[in-house]
Design an enzyme around this catalytic site. Structure first.
Site, PDB file in Angstrom:
ATOM      1  CB  CYS A   2      -0.942   0.082   1.193  1.00 33.87           C
ATOM      2  SG  CYS A   2      -2.089  -1.280   1.280  1.00 33.87           S
ATOM      3  NE  ARG A  27       4.656   1.677  -0.147  1.00 35.39           N
ATOM      4  CZ  ARG A  27       5.757   1.509   0.557  1.00 35.39           C
ATOM      5  NH1 ARG A  27       6.920   1.764   0.009  1.00 35.39           N
ATOM      6  NH2 ARG A  27       5.714   1.106   1.800  1.00 35.39           N
ATOM      7  CD1 TRP A  74      -0.394  -6.408  -3.043  1.00 31.82           C
ATOM      8  CD2 TRP A  74      -0.590  -6.943  -0.892  1.00 31.82           C
ATOM      9  NE1 TRP A  74      -0.128  -7.751  -2.921  1.00 31.82           N
ATOM     10  CE2 TRP A  74      -0.240  -8.116  -1.609  1.00 31.82           C
ATOM     11  CE3 TRP A  74      -0.778  -7.052   0.489  1.00 31.82           C
ATOM     12  CZ2 TRP A  74      -0.070  -9.349  -0.999  1.00 31.82           C
ATOM     13  CZ3 TRP A  74      -0.612  -8.289   1.104  1.00 31.82           C
ATOM     14  CH2 TRP A  74      -0.251  -9.420   0.351  1.00 31.82           C
ATOM     15  CG  ASN A 100       1.836   0.958   4.131  1.00 30.02           C
ATOM     16  OD1 ASN A 100       1.557  -0.210   3.893  1.00 30.02           O
ATOM     17  ND2 ASN A 100       3.073   1.410   4.179  1.00 30.02           N
ATOM     18  N   GLY A 101      -0.420  -0.797   6.233  1.00 29.39           N
ATOM     19  CA  GLY A 101      -0.034  -1.660   7.354  1.00 29.39           C
ATOM     20  C   GLY A 101      -1.188  -2.581   7.707  1.00 29.39           C
ATOM     21  CD  GLU A 497      15.857 -14.447  -8.334  1.00 24.64           C
ATOM     22  OE1 GLU A 497      15.357 -14.883  -7.280  1.00 24.64           O
ATOM     23  OE2 GLU A 497      15.563 -13.343  -8.806  1.00 24.64           O
ATOM     24  CE  LYS A 501      12.544 -12.211 -10.397  1.00 18.79           C
ATOM     25  NZ  LYS A 501      13.339 -12.071  -9.224  1.00 18.79           N
ATOM     26  CD  GLU A 504       8.726 -12.201  -8.810  1.00 18.13           C
ATOM     27  OE1 GLU A 504       8.124 -11.711  -7.858  1.00 18.13           O
ATOM     28  OE2 GLU A 504       9.953 -12.093  -8.968  1.00 18.13           O
ATOM     29  CE  LYS A 619      11.214  -3.684  -6.456  1.00 21.80           C
ATOM     30  NZ  LYS A 619      11.754  -4.858  -7.145  1.00 21.80           N
TER      31      LYS A 619
HETATM   32  O1  M6R Z   1      12.588  -5.805  -0.394  1.00 19.23           O
HETATM   33  P1  M6R Z   1      13.046  -7.218  -0.136  1.00 19.23           P
HETATM   34  O2  M6R Z   1      14.313  -7.535  -0.830  1.00 19.23           O
HETATM   35  O3  M6R Z   1      13.097  -7.552   1.308  1.00 19.23           O
HETATM   36  O4  M6R Z   1      11.919  -8.121  -0.777  1.00 19.23           O
HETATM   37  C1  M6R Z   1      11.924  -9.500  -0.579  1.00 19.23           C
HETATM   38  C2  M6R Z   1      10.937 -10.179  -1.499  1.00 19.23           C
HETATM   39  O5  M6R Z   1       9.636  -9.726  -1.258  1.00 19.23           O
HETATM   40  C3  M6R Z   1      11.274  -9.941  -2.976  1.00 19.23           C
HETATM   41  O6  M6R Z   1      12.556 -10.359  -3.285  1.00 19.23           O
HETATM   42  C4  M6R Z   1      10.277 -10.675  -3.887  1.00 19.23           C
HETATM   43  O7  M6R Z   1      10.442 -12.051  -3.773  1.00 19.23           O
HETATM   44  C5  M6R Z   1      10.439 -10.199  -5.322  1.00 19.23           C
HETATM   45  N1  M6R Z   1       9.166  -9.969  -5.914  1.00 19.23           N
HETATM   46  C6  M6R Z   1      11.203 -11.147  -6.161  1.00 19.23           C
HETATM   47  O8  M6R Z   1      11.279 -10.766  -7.486  1.00 19.23           O
END
Ligand code: M6R
Length: 624
Positions: A2, A27, A74, A100-101, A497, A501, A504, A619
């Site tokens: 959010c 966000r 979100w 937000n929270g 990874e 990718k 997601e 994000k």
């Molecule tokens: O901001 P952060 O690096 O702590 O975020 C961790 C994960 O939420 C983040 O890496 C997420 O898995 C991404 N969407 C991966 O692409």
């Protein structure tokens, strides 16, 4: 998760709010809304889905109100429907709140407030806040600031809120508890936002609120208080980064732009952390990490906490630290660590990795480590290091020291260039530790440093020679429902990874496995419809990884190989090869991850999906 924005000044607020929300859409993008005060009444406009739906509903020319708040959501509590969109209001629609929270005690509060006659219109946790503030007025609060202050004392959870009231049309009240909120200071106008990109086009003078603080913004200035009502004096600071960095610059998606920025990220990290003139004959250290000596003294153990892609960078980091510096290193999902931390061991460095610096689980894990080591024998004292891309973020205020990943703003929800910065952080940290502890010979150190220096141009080679080919390959994934990624040793995290990718952004079910584990179960999944992408780089597990790939091929899987350019046998083993320049096995993750990123990007783009804002994701994950 959010994004919130707020404005008070002399310009029409709505366009400022919507432009701020555009920068915060990373966000969350389940719904959006804005509230302003027009001729003594609240004007609240909300829309389900992405921000353009809200934009289409707003008649910017007719509402010139110079105060307002906005939100991009979100969904946590309640479906992504318009009736759950923020801002939320009290029964009489005099107060509007964005949050937000998560308000953890919202159920009790809601029941109590309903009994007091407040009418609820949403399924959200946030809606209790305007009703609670309204109740505080009914119970005697005589200013908006006091009513909000009394209300926040009743809230538990992590939150950042912005409040306006039609009865107080010249003030905007904010409160922050464990969720980011920054104030922007202009001339006769003030802003607030969950993150600086939302306000940087209007002002570069900012004042981040701390946990347990509130602020009152009027056209005459900003007053900051603690939740207990004590006035706080804080000096604003100036941010230096350039807003152009958050534009697409001709790329179709932010993710594509960010993939292409990776050579520059590696170059920046090399310049920041390596003495480029160092030679093995030098008596000085080649590294410039600038960490306090207390981090290194008698160091016996390392533990790493992170989530998602950052966790995968940490897995590479564990491999590097153990291999080069010979320090036992544990890695755990931050969300698991926070509720079941391992027994305390002495002389331990804890590393939290988070590109955003505000991931709730990673932040909590690091905070728990800090608090459980207080008042213990000195050898159990906490040593906390954050690897982050945001040196102004929440985690940096908890830890003792920071390694900046120097990736610049990353907007695409799928992390790419920040992962690259995290890998760089671990190369320099592990080599620095190895150098100090004498676990690496000067010759090997020099060899790795030479290899690090050529990585940017090697990534460029992959981008130049492979992208078109990978774009064409992506068409063969049109009907794919499942895919398997395999890697061994230091490339196992890259298999994870690659799978993350793909999942997601293309919504294809994908799993990453250590190649050797396939025959213990997952191999049963394989058939002609399940492609296998195997990383088989020369090094100590090359032959084993090749055998594991062949086992997959024998089950009719279409086999893709991420291989070294010099591997002449690869075309016989794999149906399709994705060559990367020859590289030291230890440095290979930096190169093998690039075809993975390009594949997932092109598959998602080819499927016409929203690459930068995939469904259900955000994000910054600021909730548990
Ligand atoms: O901001 P952060 O690096 O702590 O975020 C961790 C994960 O939420 C983040 O890496 C997420 O898995 C991404 N969407 C991966 O692409």
């Amino acid at each position: 998760m959010c994004g919130i924005v707020g404005y008070i000044g002399t310009q029409p607020a709505q366009s400022i709010l919507v432009s701020g929300l555009e920068k915060l859409e990373y966000r969350g993008y389940d719904s959006a809304g804005v509230a302003t005060i027009v001729e003594g009444n609240l004007d609240c406009i909300r829309a389900k889905g992405k921000l353009h739906n809200l934009r289409d509903k707003i008649e910017f020319a007719t509402n010139r109100a110079p105060i307002g708040i906005g939100h991009t959501r979100w969904a946590t509590h309640g479906k992504p429907e318009e009736y759950n969109a923020h801002p939320h209001t009290d029964t009489q629609r005099r107060l509007a709140v964005v949050q937000n929270g998560i308000i953890e005690n919202y159920r009790e509060l809601r029941e109590e407030l309903k009994k007091q006659g407040h009418e609820f219109r949403s399924e959200t946790d946030t809606e209790v806040i305007p009703h609670l503030i309204c109740q505080c007025f009914a119970d005697g609060a005589d200013t908006l600031m006091v009513a909000v202050q009394q209300a926040v004392h009743k809230l538990s959870g992590a939150f950042a809120i912005a409040v306006i009231s039609a009865d107080y049309p010249d003030e905007l009240v904010l409160a922050r508890q464990q969720a980011p909120l920054v104030i922007g200071i202009g001339e006769g106008e003030y802003f607030c936002a969950s993150d600086t990109p939302a306000i940087v086009q209007y002002t570069r003078t900012i004042l981040p609120l701390e946990n347990g603080e509130m602020a009152r913004l009027t056209r005459d200035g900003v007053e900051v208080y603690t939740f207990a009502g004590e006035k706080v004096n804080r000096t604003p600071r100036t941010i230096t980064w350039n807003p152009i960095a958050v534009e697409k610059q001709g790329f179709r998606h932010f993710m594509a732009k960010e993939i292409y920025e990776q050579p520059a990220v590696v170059r920046t990290c090399l310049e920041a952390y390596l003495d480029l003139d160092w030679t093995p004959a030098s008596s000085k250290s080649p590294f410039k990490l600038d960490l306090p000596e207390s981090i290194y003294k008698d160091l016996e153990n390392i533990q790493i906490v992170a989530c998602g892609t950052s966790l995968h960078a940490g897995m590479v980091g564990k491999y590097l630290i153990e291999e080069l510096a010979q320090i036992p290193t544990a890695i755990q999902y931050a969300s698991e660590f926070r509720y079941s931390p391992p027994p305390l061991v002495p002389n331990t460095l804890t590393i939290g990795i988070t590109q955003s610096g505000e991931t709730a689980d990673t932040l909590a894990a690091v905070e728990i480590e800090k608090s459980r080591r207080q008042n213990k024998d000195p050898k159990y004292h906490s040593r906390l290091l954050a690897v982050t891309n945001r040196t102004d973020s929440a985690i940096t205020r908890v830890v003792d020291c920071v390694i900046d990943t120097h990736a610049g703003m990353e907007i695409g929800v799928a992390a790419t260039k920040t992962f690259m910065g995290q890998l760089m952080a671990f190369y320099f940290l592990s080599l620095d530790l190895a150098h100090r502890r004498g676990t690496i010979t000067p010759a090997r150190l020099s060899e790795i440093i030479t290899g690090l220096k050529v990585l940017p141009s090697q990534i460029e080679v992959i981008l130049e020679t492979q992208e078109k080919y990978i774009e064409e390959l992506s068409h063969s994934f049109l009907d794919t429902h499942d895919a398997i990624f395999l890697g061994r040793g230091i490339n196992f995290p890259i298999a994870l990874e690659g799978a993350l990718k793909l999942k997601e952004i293309s919504y294809i079910h994908a799993e990453g496995y250590p190649s050797g584990e396939m025959k213990h179960g997952p191999i049963a999944l394989l058939d002609a419809k399940v492609p296998v992408i195997a990383i088989t780089m020369p090094g100590k597990v090359y032959e084993k990884a090749i055998s594991n790939a062949q086992e997959a091929k024998a089950r009719d899987s279409h086999l893709y190989g991420v291989v070294a350019a010099s591997d002449k046998d690869a075309t016989e083993i794999f149906d399709k090869v994705l060559p990367v320049p020859d590289v030291d096995e230890l440095l290979s993750p930096v190169l093998t991850v690039i075809p993975m990123q390009l594949m997932s990007y092109h598959i998602a783009a080819m499927r016409g999906l929203d690459v930068d804002q995939p469904r259900n994701l955000a994000k910054s994950v600021t909730v548990e």
